[in-house]
Design a protein around this motif. Structure first.
Motif, PDB file in Angstrom:
ATOM      1  N   GLY A 193       7.211  25.160   5.007  1.00  0.00           N
ATOM      2  CA  GLY A 193       5.861  24.807   4.562  1.00  0.00           C
ATOM      3  C   GLY A 193       5.806  23.438   3.927  1.00  0.00           C
ATOM      4  O   GLY A 193       4.901  22.642   4.200  1.00  0.00           O
ATOM      5  N   ILE A 194       6.797  23.140   3.092  1.00  0.00           N
ATOM      6  CA  ILE A 194       6.850  21.830   2.447  1.00  0.00           C
ATOM      7  C   ILE A 194       7.051  20.736   3.486  1.00  0.00           C
ATOM      8  O   ILE A 194       6.391  19.691   3.439  1.00  0.00           O
ATOM      9  N   VAL A 195       7.946  20.984   4.445  1.00  0.00           N
ATOM     10  CA  VAL A 195       8.220  19.996   5.495  1.00  0.00           C
ATOM     11  C   VAL A 195       6.976  19.748   6.341  1.00  0.00           C
ATOM     12  O   VAL A 195       6.661  18.605   6.679  1.00  0.00           O
ATOM     13  N   ILE A 196       6.243  20.799   6.658  1.00  0.00           N
ATOM     14  CA  ILE A 196       5.009  20.641   7.440  1.00  0.00           C
ATOM     15  C   ILE A 196       4.007  19.774   6.685  1.00  0.00           C
ATOM     16  O   ILE A 196       3.415  18.851   7.253  1.00  0.00           O
ATOM     17  N   ILE A 197       3.826  20.050   5.401  1.00  0.00           N
ATOM     18  CA  ILE A 197       2.894  19.251   4.599  1.00  0.00           C
ATOM     19  C   ILE A 197       3.348  17.798   4.535  1.00  0.00           C
ATOM     20  O   ILE A 197       2.543  16.873   4.712  1.00  0.00           O
ATOM     21  N   LEU A 198       4.647  17.560   4.303  1.00  0.00           N
ATOM     22  CA  LEU A 198       5.170  16.190   4.242  1.00  0.00           C
ATOM     23  C   LEU A 198       5.006  15.478   5.586  1.00  0.00           C
ATOM     24  O   LEU A 198       4.697  14.283   5.622  1.00  0.00           O
ATOM     25  N   ASN A 199       5.207  16.204   6.692  1.00  0.00           N
ATOM     26  CA  ASN A 199       5.027  15.599   8.016  1.00  0.00           C
ATOM     27  C   ASN A 199       3.562  15.274   8.296  1.00  0.00           C
ATOM     28  O   ASN A 199       3.258  14.266   8.937  1.00  0.00           O
ATOM     29  N   ILE A 200       2.650  16.122   7.834  1.00  0.00           N
ATOM     30  CA  ILE A 200       1.224  15.831   8.012  1.00  0.00           C
ATOM     31  C   ILE A 200       0.852  14.580   7.225  1.00  0.00           C
ATOM     32  O   ILE A 200       0.128  13.707   7.722  1.00  0.00           O
ATOM     33  N   ILE A 201       1.372  14.463   6.003  1.00  0.00           N
ATOM     34  CA  ILE A 201       1.138  13.244   5.219  1.00  0.00           C
ATOM     35  C   ILE A 201       1.745  12.045   5.943  1.00  0.00           C
ATOM     36  O   ILE A 201       1.163  10.955   5.965  1.00  0.00           O
ATOM     37  N   TYR A 202       2.906  12.234   6.569  1.00  0.00           N
ATOM     38  CA  TYR A 202       3.573  11.169   7.326  1.00  0.00           C
ATOM     39  C   TYR A 202       2.689  10.703   8.489  1.00  0.00           C
ATOM     40  O   TYR A 202       2.500   9.513   8.701  1.00  0.00           O
ATOM     41  N   ILE A 203       2.123  11.667   9.211  1.00  0.00           N
ATOM     42  CA  ILE A 203       1.239  11.339  10.335  1.00  0.00           C
ATOM     43  C   ILE A 203       0.019  10.570   9.840  1.00  0.00           C
ATOM     44  O   ILE A 203      -0.355   9.535  10.405  1.00  0.00           O
ATOM     45  N   VAL A 204      -0.605  11.068   8.768  1.00  0.00           N
ATOM     46  CA  VAL A 204      -1.782  10.398   8.213  1.00  0.00           C
ATOM     47  C   VAL A 204      -1.421   8.983   7.760  1.00  0.00           C
ATOM     48  O   VAL A 204      -2.150   8.026   8.041  1.00  0.00           O
ATOM     49  N   SER A 205      -0.286   8.846   7.090  1.00  0.00           N
ATOM     50  CA  SER A 205       0.094   7.518   6.596  1.00  0.00           C
ATOM     51  C   SER A 205       0.416   6.573   7.746  1.00  0.00           C
ATOM     52  O   SER A 205       0.109   5.373   7.663  1.00  0.00           O
ATOM     53  N   ILE A 206       0.988   7.084   8.835  1.00  0.00           N
ATOM     54  CA  ILE A 206       1.261   6.230   9.996  1.00  0.00           C
ATOM     55  C   ILE A 206      -0.048   5.664  10.551  1.00  0.00           C
ATOM     56  O   ILE A 206      -0.183   4.452  10.750  1.00  0.00           O
ATOM     57  N   PHE A 207      -1.026   6.526  10.793  1.00  0.00           N
ATOM     58  CA  PHE A 207      -2.267   6.051  11.401  1.00  0.00           C
ATOM     59  C   PHE A 207      -3.125   5.253  10.419  1.00  0.00           C
ATOM     60  O   PHE A 207      -3.819   4.321  10.819  1.00  0.00           O
ATOM     61  N   LYS A 208      -3.059   5.581   9.140  1.00  0.00           N
ATOM     62  CA  LYS A 208      -3.756   4.781   8.140  1.00  0.00           C
ATOM     63  C   LYS A 208      -3.123   3.386   8.088  1.00  0.00           C
ATOM     64  O   LYS A 208      -3.831   2.378   8.047  1.00  0.00           O
ATOM     65  N   TYR A 209      -1.801   3.347   8.118  1.00  0.00           N
ATOM     66  CA  TYR A 209      -1.080   2.071   8.116  1.00  0.00           C
ATOM     67  C   TYR A 209      -1.421   1.244   9.359  1.00  0.00           C
ATOM     68  O   TYR A 209      -1.703   0.048   9.261  1.00  0.00           O
ATOM     69  N   ASN A 233       0.839  -1.185   0.000  1.00  0.00           N
ATOM     70  CA  ASN A 233       0.000   0.000   0.000  1.00  0.00           C
ATOM     71  C   ASN A 233       0.877   1.238   0.000  1.00  0.00           C
ATOM     72  O   ASN A 233       2.039   1.196   0.382  1.00  0.00           O
ATOM     73  N   TRP A 234       0.288   2.388  -0.373  1.00  0.00           N
ATOM     74  CA  TRP A 234       1.048   3.626  -0.464  1.00  0.00           C
ATOM     75  C   TRP A 234       1.521   4.102   0.908  1.00  0.00           C
ATOM     76  O   TRP A 234       2.594   4.699   1.017  1.00  0.00           O
ATOM     77  N   ASP A 235       0.732   3.852   1.966  1.00  0.00           N
ATOM     78  CA  ASP A 235       1.107   4.357   3.291  1.00  0.00           C
ATOM     79  C   ASP A 235       2.404   3.701   3.769  1.00  0.00           C
ATOM     80  O   ASP A 235       3.272   4.376   4.322  1.00  0.00           O
ATOM     81  N   TYR A 236       2.555   2.409   3.530  1.00  0.00           N
ATOM     82  CA  TYR A 236       3.802   1.728   3.897  1.00  0.00           C
ATOM     83  C   TYR A 236       4.969   2.324   3.127  1.00  0.00           C
ATOM     84  O   TYR A 236       6.015   2.611   3.712  1.00  0.00           O
ATOM     85  N   LYS A 237       4.793   2.512   1.826  1.00  0.00           N
ATOM     86  CA  LYS A 237       5.881   3.048   0.988  1.00  0.00           C
ATOM     87  C   LYS A 237       6.258   4.459   1.429  1.00  0.00           C
ATOM     88  O   LYS A 237       7.438   4.809   1.487  1.00  0.00           O
ATOM     89  N   TYR A 238       5.255   5.265   1.751  1.00  0.00           N
ATOM     90  CA  TYR A 238       5.537   6.627   2.205  1.00  0.00           C
ATOM     91  C   TYR A 238       6.310   6.603   3.523  1.00  0.00           C
ATOM     92  O   TYR A 238       7.294   7.324   3.684  1.00  0.00           O
TER      93      TYR A 238
END
Length: 166
Positions: free
Chosen positions: A92-108, A52-57
């Protein structure tokens, strides 16, 4: 300056720099465990966890965070310059990437709840790191809102003072 010279730094600055380096080292240790966990899933070919994409991210972004933190530590050790002043462009880019990281962690974590081959004590470290990131971002949002409120209140006070002088 190309070499680290503690004598040119104030006592308070030295302490802040030492604490910052210590915290980054702790983060590196946690990220090392997270990377080891996700890498082991790949080597075990745990299909229910890695397809899945969340694992890859999580896998690739953890590598990036480890590299960036390592560079930050060495940069802090060997220079007296503030790395973050040039780093602000990417905040700003780092914040967005970290938010995606948080979402992908909990989705995973939600997706792999019943995945037996993904069960490992290191998975709890991943969850704890996600909770830590959520807590930090929540506090930053609250502090930002409070600062904005006081800033706006201060501006309104200045405007009213200027109107009274006219």
């Amino acid at each position: 300056m190309s070499s680290y010279n503690l004598s040119k730094l104030g006592s308070r600055t030295k302490k802040i720099k030492a604490i910052s380096i210590f915290l980054r080292c702790l983060i590196l240790i946690v990220l090392g465990y997270i990377f080891k966990y996700v890498y082991e899933l790949r080597s075990k070919n745990c299909k229910c966890a890695i397809n899945n994409w969340d694992y890859k991210y999580i896998f690739y972004y953890t590598i990036i965070i480890i590299l960036v933190n390592t560079v930050n530590i060495f940069y802090s050790l060997f220079t007296n310059k503030k790395f973050y002043s040039s780093y602000l462009i990417f905040t700003g880019i780092v914040i967005i990437l970290n938010i995606i990281y948080i979402v992908s962690i909990f989705k995973y974590l939600k997706r792999t709840k019943d995945c037996i081959c993904s069960q490992n004590w290191k998975k709890k470290i991943l969850k704890g790191y996600g909770i830590l990131l959520i807590t930090i971002y929540s506090l930053l949002i609250i502090i930002s809102l409070i600062l904005i409120y006081f800033f706006m209140k201060h501006i309104n006070n200045i405007k009213s003072l200027l109107k009274k002088k006219k």
